[in-house]
Design a protein around this motif. Structure first.
Motif, mmCIF file in Angstrom:
data_model
loop_
_atom_site.group_PDB
_atom_site.id
_atom_site.type_symbol
_atom_site.label_atom_id
_atom_site.label_comp_id
_atom_site.label_asym_id
_atom_site.label_seq_id
_atom_site.Cartn_x
_atom_site.Cartn_y
_atom_site.Cartn_z
ATOM 1 N N LEU A 70 75.724 38.923 20.361
ATOM 2 C CA LEU A 70 75.552 38.331 21.688
ATOM 3 C C LEU A 70 75.261 36.830 21.624
ATOM 4 C CD1 LEU A 70 73.469 41.084 23.498
ATOM 5 C CD2 LEU A 70 75.825 40.432 23.959
ATOM 6 N N ALA A 71 74.603 36.379 20.560
ATOM 7 C CA ALA A 71 74.256 34.956 20.453
ATOM 8 C C ALA A 71 75.500 34.092 20.304
ATOM 9 C CB ALA A 71 73.324 34.738 19.262
ATOM 10 N N ARG A 72 76.507 34.621 19.628
ATOM 11 C CA ARG A 72 77.741 33.843 19.464
ATOM 12 C C ARG A 72 78.449 33.611 20.792
ATOM 13 N NH1 ARG A 72 80.566 37.510 15.762
ATOM 14 N NH2 ARG A 72 78.619 38.505 15.272
ATOM 15 N N ARG A 73 78.307 34.560 21.724
ATOM 16 C CA ARG A 73 79.006 34.452 23.002
ATOM 17 C C ARG A 73 78.139 33.889 24.122
ATOM 18 N NH1 ARG A 73 80.643 40.274 23.793
ATOM 19 N NH2 ARG A 73 79.285 40.726 22.064
ATOM 20 N N SER A 74 76.892 33.579 23.823
ATOM 21 C CA SER A 74 75.977 33.107 24.856
ATOM 22 C C SER A 74 76.179 31.620 25.123
ATOM 23 C CB SER A 74 74.533 33.347 24.414
ATOM 24 O OG SER A 74 73.652 32.831 25.355
ATOM 25 N N SER A 75 75.839 31.227 26.336
ATOM 26 C CA SER A 75 75.950 29.818 26.718
ATOM 27 C C SER A 75 74.650 29.052 26.458
ATOM 28 C CB SER A 75 76.318 29.715 28.197
ATOM 29 O OG SER A 75 75.319 30.326 28.979
ATOM 30 N N LEU A 76 73.625 29.747 26.002
ATOM 31 C CA LEU A 76 72.337 29.105 25.736
ATOM 32 C C LEU A 76 72.328 28.441 24.364
ATOM 33 C CD1 LEU A 76 69.949 31.925 26.933
ATOM 34 C CD2 LEU A 76 70.391 29.784 28.086
ATOM 35 N N ALA A 77 71.438 27.469 24.217
ATOM 36 C CA ALA A 77 71.214 26.875 22.901
ATOM 37 C C ALA A 77 70.593 27.938 21.997
ATOM 38 C CB ALA A 77 70.278 25.675 23.028
ATOM 39 N N PRO A 78 70.842 27.884 20.699
ATOM 40 C CA PRO A 78 70.332 28.940 19.805
ATOM 41 C C PRO A 78 68.817 29.152 19.885
ATOM 42 C CG PRO A 78 71.937 27.609 18.655
ATOM 43 C CD PRO A 78 71.710 26.952 19.974
ATOM 44 N N ARG A 79 68.057 28.086 19.901
ATOM 45 C CA ARG A 79 66.594 28.230 19.958
ATOM 46 C C ARG A 79 66.165 28.895 21.257
ATOM 47 N NH1 ARG A 79 63.155 23.254 18.152
ATOM 48 N NH2 ARG A 79 64.051 23.973 16.201
ATOM 49 N N THR A 80 66.765 28.507 22.363
ATOM 50 C CA THR A 80 66.443 29.101 23.655
ATOM 51 C C THR A 80 66.877 30.559 23.696
ATOM 52 O OG1 THR A 80 66.778 26.956 24.683
ATOM 53 C CG2 THR A 80 66.734 28.861 26.145
ATOM 54 N N TYR A 81 68.047 30.849 23.148
ATOM 55 C CA TYR A 81 68.542 32.224 23.148
ATOM 56 C C TYR A 81 67.579 33.152 22.408
ATOM 57 C CZ TYR A 81 71.156 36.405 22.200
ATOM 58 O OH TYR A 81 71.516 37.713 22.124
ATOM 59 N N TRP A 82 67.143 32.762 21.221
ATOM 60 C CA TRP A 82 66.281 33.638 20.428
ATOM 61 C C TRP A 82 64.902 33.772 21.057
ATOM 62 C CZ3 TRP A 82 68.458 36.946 17.472
ATOM 63 C CH2 TRP A 82 69.700 36.655 16.907
ATOM 64 N N LEU A 83 64.394 32.724 21.687
ATOM 65 C CA LEU A 83 63.110 32.814 22.373
ATOM 66 C C LEU A 83 63.199 33.782 23.552
ATOM 67 C CD1 LEU A 83 60.198 31.786 22.698
ATOM 68 C CD2 LEU A 83 61.121 30.038 24.220
ATOM 69 N N VAL A 84 64.249 33.658 24.352
ATOM 70 C CA VAL A 84 64.452 34.560 25.492
ATOM 71 C C VAL A 84 64.645 35.991 24.999
ATOM 72 C CG1 VAL A 84 66.074 35.149 27.343
ATOM 73 C CG2 VAL A 84 65.301 32.808 27.068
ATOM 74 N N SER A 85 65.349 36.162 23.895
ATOM 75 C CA SER A 85 65.602 37.504 23.358
ATOM 76 C C SER A 85 64.309 38.181 22.924
ATOM 77 C CB SER A 85 66.562 37.436 22.172
ATOM 78 O OG SER A 85 67.811 36.962 22.582
ATOM 79 N N VAL A 86 63.469 37.459 22.217
ATOM 80 C CA VAL A 86 62.205 38.045 21.746
ATOM 81 C C VAL A 86 61.297 38.361 22.925
ATOM 82 C CG1 VAL A 86 60.097 37.538 20.457
ATOM 83 C CG2 VAL A 86 62.307 37.015 19.456
ATOM 84 N N LEU A 87 61.190 37.444 23.874
ATOM 85 C CA LEU A 87 60.321 37.679 25.025
ATOM 86 C C LEU A 87 60.824 38.830 25.894
ATOM 87 C CD1 LEU A 87 59.408 34.033 26.047
ATOM 88 C CD2 LEU A 87 58.008 35.693 24.818
ATOM 89 N N ALA A 88 62.145 38.930 26.068
ATOM 90 C CA ALA A 88 62.701 40.026 26.870
ATOM 91 C C ALA A 88 62.514 41.363 26.159
ATOM 92 C CB ALA A 88 64.180 39.782 27.143
#
Length: 101
Positions: A70-88
């Motif tokens: 999912l990270a490869r296809r996301s429009s978020l920056a990598p750091r933001t993506y992983w932070l949102v993923s862990v919190l969610a």
């Protein structure tokens, strides 16, 4: 682009539901190591360490596999993506802790 971000958020919220078990196992091991085992507990903690290692390892493998794709296809920056993923992912466990009697 918004759909891809929402898909990642939804997938991590869904992954957070079974994450309650590994988080609880880690909490149980940590609290048992800090407070020590009960006096009548003769089996020790080795069995729980093995079970927790398998459960947490399998969940971590599932979580990382889903999030890497999912990270490869996301429009978020990598750091933001992983932070949102862990919190969610931790949101269902946090909700259970807050709303437990």
């Amino acid at each position: 682009m918004t759909r891809r971000w929402a898909a990642a958020l939804g997938a991590n919220l869904l992954l957070g539901i079974p994450a309650v078990v590994p988080v609880w196992l880690l909490w149980f091991l940590a609290s048992s190591l800090v407070t020590g085992p009960e006096p009548e507990e003769n089996d020790g903690m080795a069995v729980w360490v093995v079970i927790a290692t398998v459960v947490v390892g399998l969940y971590a493998l599932l979580w990382s596999t889903v999030n890497r794709s999912l990270a490869r296809r996301s429009s978020l920056a990598p750091r933001t993506y992983w932070l949102v993923s862990v919190l969610a992912t931790l949101l269902p466990t946090t909700a259970l802790i807050i709303y437990s009697p």
